[in-house]
Design an enzyme around this catalytic site. Structure first.
Site, PDB file in Angstrom:
ATOM      1  N   ASP A 148       0.874  -1.157   0.000  1.00  0.00           N
ATOM      2  CA  ASP A 148       0.000   0.000   0.000  1.00  0.00           C
ATOM      3  C   ASP A 148       0.917   1.214   0.000  1.00  0.00           C
ATOM      4  O   ASP A 148       1.679   1.421   0.948  1.00  0.00           O
ATOM      5  CB  ASP A 148      -0.896  -0.005   1.242  1.00  0.00           C
ATOM      6  CG  ASP A 148      -1.924   1.126   1.253  1.00  0.00           C
ATOM      7  OD1 ASP A 148      -1.700   2.137   0.559  1.00  0.00           O
ATOM      8  OD2 ASP A 148      -2.931   1.002   1.976  1.00  0.00           O
ATOM      9  N   VAL A 149       0.867   2.019  -1.057  1.00  0.00           N
ATOM     10  CA  VAL A 149       1.818   3.131  -1.168  1.00  0.00           C
ATOM     11  C   VAL A 149       1.621   4.190  -0.089  1.00  0.00           C
ATOM     12  O   VAL A 149       2.473   5.061   0.097  1.00  0.00           O
ATOM     13  CB  VAL A 149       1.761   3.787  -2.565  1.00  0.00           C
ATOM     14  CG1 VAL A 149       2.196   2.795  -3.646  1.00  0.00           C
ATOM     15  CG2 VAL A 149       0.383   4.367  -2.858  1.00  0.00           C
TER      16      VAL A 149
ATOM     17  N   TYR B 176      -9.333  15.626  -5.649  1.00  0.00           N
ATOM     18  CA  TYR B 176      -8.409  15.041  -6.627  1.00  0.00           C
ATOM     19  C   TYR B 176      -7.583  16.138  -7.290  1.00  0.00           C
ATOM     20  O   TYR B 176      -6.352  16.086  -7.327  1.00  0.00           O
ATOM     21  CB  TYR B 176      -9.223  14.271  -7.666  1.00  0.00           C
ATOM     22  CG  TYR B 176      -8.436  13.639  -8.783  1.00  0.00           C
ATOM     23  CD1 TYR B 176      -7.677  12.498  -8.569  1.00  0.00           C
ATOM     24  CD2 TYR B 176      -8.483  14.160 -10.071  1.00  0.00           C
ATOM     25  CE1 TYR B 176      -6.976  11.895  -9.599  1.00  0.00           C
ATOM     26  CE2 TYR B 176      -7.787  13.574 -11.112  1.00  0.00           C
ATOM     27  CZ  TYR B 176      -7.035  12.442 -10.872  1.00  0.00           C
ATOM     28  OH  TYR B 176      -6.347  11.854 -11.898  1.00  0.00           O
TER      29      TYR B 176
ATOM     30  N   LYS C 156      -3.437  17.092  -7.193  1.00  0.00           N
ATOM     31  CA  LYS C 156      -2.691  17.002  -8.449  1.00  0.00           C
ATOM     32  C   LYS C 156      -1.986  18.326  -8.727  1.00  0.00           C
ATOM     33  O   LYS C 156      -0.869  18.355  -9.255  1.00  0.00           O
ATOM     34  CB  LYS C 156      -3.622  16.632  -9.602  1.00  0.00           C
ATOM     35  CG  LYS C 156      -4.130  15.192  -9.565  1.00  0.00           C
ATOM     36  CD  LYS C 156      -3.010  14.173  -9.599  1.00  0.00           C
ATOM     37  CE  LYS C 156      -3.548  12.754  -9.826  1.00  0.00           C
ATOM     38  NZ  LYS C 156      -2.460  11.730  -9.756  1.00  0.00           N
TER      39      LYS C 156
END
Length: 254
Positions: A64-65, A153, A157
């Site tokens: 899991d990053v 999101y 980003k």
């Protein structure tokens, strides 16, 4: 064009499907050795089997990053298995949706911090490379507003773009380049837009119509830009946000 990638050692996060998998396949087609990771152990095992057909060197591990120590461990294990690191592609995304604290936390931990942690872990190895390169996968949502529900999101980003610009300037004296690739709408079976196509066909049709090319990108089209950005063929490209969106964005980059 020869991208001069033969023998390079490349790491790709979130590489069992979609854009990440296309990037891994593209790197292998250019005769790189590749390490991948993703959360689903079965998917990682299946991808390693598929990608290593024909004798390619592929290393994979399920992590899991969001787990910083696990991510660092994967970077270090990958460097050991492959014999170094020339390329890091931070692709994994939480695809956060909504404006809840949970959505923002997901975007922060996965889209931004997994990139930060992977980059910091890879830097000592990239400094030993003669062609070190980092590519982070952002989105056109980081540059234009596509709706309030996408703000978690898009916000992270956007933060990712700032971080990578800073990284590019910090690492340039070491010969390491760092760029962002920002995809537009990208379609593949089982992906976000496939789900929209099935559940919200009108939204899907309107999104297609909004793109001047009249379609969505394939993962391979995004991967092609990543391969170029990661390669010595782009040796004077660093700190850039490379948009691959079929003309969908309307802003004029400054």
């Amino acid at each position: 064009m020869d991208l001069h990638l033969t023998g390079k050692k490349a790491l790709v996060t979130g590489a069992t499907r979609g854009i990440g998998n296309a990037i891994a396949r593209g790197l292998l087609s250019e005769r790189c050795d590749v390490a991948i990771c993703a959360r689903d152990a079965r998917a990682v095992e299946a991808s390693v089997r598929e990608l290593s057909r024909g004798g390619a060197q592929v290393f994979g591990k399920a992590i899991d990053v969001r787990d910083r120590e696990a991510l660092i461990g994967w970077v270090e294990a990958s460097a050991k298995e492959l014999g170094g690191i020339d390329i890091l592609v931070a692709n994994a995304s939480g695809l956060a949706h909504g404006v809840t604290p949970e959505a923002f936390r997901t975007a922060f931990e996965i889209d931004l911090m997994h990139t930060v942690n992977a980059v910091e872990a890879a830097i000592p190895y990239l400094k030993r490379s003669k062609a070190g390169a980092i590519v982070a996968i952002a989105s056109i949502s980081g540059s234009e507003d596509y709706g309030y529900d996408s703000s978690s999101y898009g916000s992270l980003k956007a933060a990712l773009q700032f971080y990578m610009k800073s990284v590019s300037r910090h690492l340039a004296p070491h010969g390491i380049r760092a760029n962002v690739v920002s995809p537009g709408t990208t379609y593949f079976k089982g992906g976000y837009w496939h789900k929209v196509e099935e559940e919200e066909p009108q939204t899907f049709a309107e999104t297609i119509k909004a793109n001047p090319l009249g379609r969505m990108a394939t993962p391979e089209e995004i991967a092609n830009m990543v391969l170029f950005a990661a390669s010595p063929a782009a040796s004077f490209v660093t700190g850039a946000n490379l948009v691959v969106d079929g003309g969908m964005t309307q802003r004029i980059p400054n």
